[in-house]
Design a protein around this motif. Sequence first.
Motif, short mmCIF file in Angstrom:
data_model
loop_
_atom_site.label_atom_id
_atom_site.label_comp_id
_atom_site.label_asym_id
_atom_site.label_seq_id
_atom_site.Cartn_x
_atom_site.Cartn_y
_atom_site.Cartn_z
N THR A 235 0.84 -1.20 0.00
CA THR A 235 0.00 0.00 0.00
C THR A 235 0.87 1.25 0.00
OG1 THR A 235 -1.73 -1.19 1.18
CG2 THR A 235 -1.82 1.21 1.28
N SER A 237 3.94 1.71 -1.18
CA SER A 237 4.54 2.05 -2.49
C SER A 237 3.48 2.36 -3.55
CB SER A 237 5.53 0.99 -2.97
OG SER A 237 5.24 -0.25 -2.46
N HIS A 238 2.28 1.75 -3.41
CA HIS A 238 1.25 2.02 -4.42
C HIS A 238 0.60 3.40 -4.24
CE1 HIS A 238 0.81 -2.44 -5.73
NE2 HIS A 238 1.99 -1.93 -5.96
N THR A 240 2.27 6.15 -3.37
CA THR A 240 3.14 7.12 -4.05
C THR A 240 3.18 6.86 -5.56
OG1 THR A 240 4.99 5.75 -3.33
CG2 THR A 240 4.61 7.77 -2.11
N ALA A 241 3.07 5.57 -5.93
CA ALA A 241 3.04 5.28 -7.37
C ALA A 241 1.80 5.88 -8.03
CB ALA A 241 3.08 3.77 -7.60
N ALA A 242 0.72 6.07 -7.23
CA ALA A 242 -0.51 6.69 -7.77
C ALA A 242 -0.41 8.21 -7.78
CB ALA A 242 -1.71 6.24 -6.93
N ARG A 243 0.81 8.72 -7.56
CA ARG A 243 1.07 10.18 -7.59
C ARG A 243 0.36 10.91 -6.46
NH1 ARG A 243 3.43 7.54 -10.81
NH2 ARG A 243 3.70 7.90 -13.04
N ILE A 297 -6.99 2.60 -2.54
CA ILE A 297 -5.78 1.75 -2.60
C ILE A 297 -5.72 0.82 -1.38
CG2 ILE A 297 -3.23 1.79 -2.54
CD1 ILE A 297 -3.47 4.49 -4.12
N HIS A 301 -5.93 -3.38 -1.18
CA HIS A 301 -4.90 -4.20 -0.54
C HIS A 301 -5.41 -4.84 0.75
CE1 HIS A 301 -2.39 -2.00 -3.40
NE2 HIS A 301 -1.66 -3.10 -3.37
N ARG A 345 11.81 2.74 -0.84
CA ARG A 345 10.43 2.46 -0.43
C ARG A 345 9.93 1.09 -0.89
NH1 ARG A 345 8.38 7.12 -3.13
NH2 ARG A 345 9.16 8.56 -1.60
N SER A 346 10.36 0.71 -2.11
CA SER A 346 9.87 -0.54 -2.67
C SER A 346 10.40 -1.75 -1.90
CB SER A 346 10.29 -0.64 -4.13
OG SER A 346 11.69 -0.47 -4.21
#
Length: 457
Positions: A235, A237-238, A240-243, A297, A301, A345-346
């Motif tokens: 969650t 990393s996702h 931040t990946a979602a901007r 998100i 998850h 982060r990943s």
Amino acid sequence: MEHSFIKALSEIVGAQYTLSDPESLACYGYDSTPELQSRPGVVVLPGTSEEIAKVMALCDGAGVRVTPRGSGTNLSGGSISFDSGVVLQTSRMNRILEIDEENLTATVETGVITSTLHREVEAKGLFYPPDPGSMNISTMGGNVAENSGGLRGLKYGVTDDYVMGLKTILADGEVLKTGGKVVKDVAGYNLNQLLVSSEGTLGVFSEITVKLIPKPQTKKTMLVHFPQLEQAALTVSHITAARIIPATLEFLDRTTIKCVEEYAHVGLPLDVDAVLLIEVDGHPAQVEEDAAGIRDICERHHCSFFQTAATPEEALKLATARRVALSALARVRPTTILEDATVPRSCIAPMVKLIQDTAKKYDLLIGTFGHAGDGNLHPTCLTDERNPDEIARAHRAFGEIFEATIAMGGTITGEHGVGVAKKKYLPKLVGESGLKVMRGIKGAFDPRGILNPGKIF
Ligand SMILES: Cc1cc2nc3c(=O)[nH]c(=O)nc-3n(C[C@H](O)[C@H](O)[C@H](O)COP(=O)(O)OP(=O)(O)OC[C@H]3O[C@@H](n4cnc5c(N)ncnc54)[C@H](O)[C@@H]3O)c2cc1C
């Protein structure tokens, strides 16, 4: 330490601000780092930049070593004098000199407490984001020397993102002024940035000018429960990946949750692997949109519970779960070894798993919490320094954790500094060439090696 030298110091700062009685020396013989203690020869509390300069000139001339000290909350042994030298304590220099609303800067003396600055600027609708967990006691000088981070680091950055100018007293008493109120300045090397993180080894800060920003209009605080650790980590990393860049994205593992609940009774679940504390701030419309995106998100998850604070009081209660994490863990056993492993982060999920496996392997109680959004985890070993076997196992465990951290492209400290506690790991991280350059810089600032010796390398 010779009586005549102590007398010369007292003539500079005043007899009442020169402490050499055994009780005072014992009080200044430790900081917040476990297992490390050493009494200084004398403690001085200068009240002005001029007094700091005179103390430094006297010590440099006599070859006496000096350790700067703010509130002693650092976690790497940085403010302890290990050679019976002078501890230079800055608490008397606690004035906010200026809040400049046109240039959006604040200039403070080094001993100003971080949360005092927060309150003063927020009363004017401004914002100084760095907020270390220790902000109610730590000083601005200590924050600059350690480049402290905090719960708002993900969106707003850390101390060095806000330092614009410094007045620094060099080892020989000379005054060095770097930067100022200008937003752009490329004249020569960036000495401000070099001095930030210098852990009291290059100079003593006496005044600090920091950047301020407008205070965010509104914020939303959320606490989310995850039955499975991997889902909580994904969650992070996702999001931040979602901007979406929350102001705060903090993590508590099962051991920490249990300790926090027993200590603060904030209603945390005892049957989940992890909770995330998430805070978004800014324009109300943006805050709503970000909070909805985050909820989506988290649900994808498989979070088991998603709580949004309805009032500022409720937000404070949710944030308390994270703010008290260290205190809650620290009361379980007599000795708390708080570490600072930081990974991309990943890599949070494998890192937390590795910490848990290592704790099992060495039969240790380790709780992990931290600034997950920054990849900055605090594996915290609850132990007892009177038990040498357990302490030896703890050190072996942390050795393995740091090896893995470096292998994952991380670092041995994201915000607590190297000090003495972590200097054995530094060569592995920066290599011979890194150490050579750092030693060269130290020599240029402090050729006689009197400032905070034995720290960093
Ligand atoms: C409960 C708790 C929570 C914490 N949470 C965080 C956190 O969230 N983020 C984080 O980054 N850290 C955290 N810390 C670590 C610590 O609080 C910070 O490193 C803080 O910046 C230290 O400030 P201080 O005034 O106590 O400095 P000290 O501990 O007194 O000194 C720290 C270092 O700075 C040097 N120094 C101090 N003043 C000066 C000066 N005027 N000039 C030059 N050098 C100086 C000292 O020599 C020493 O090397 C936490 C610590 C505790 C105990």
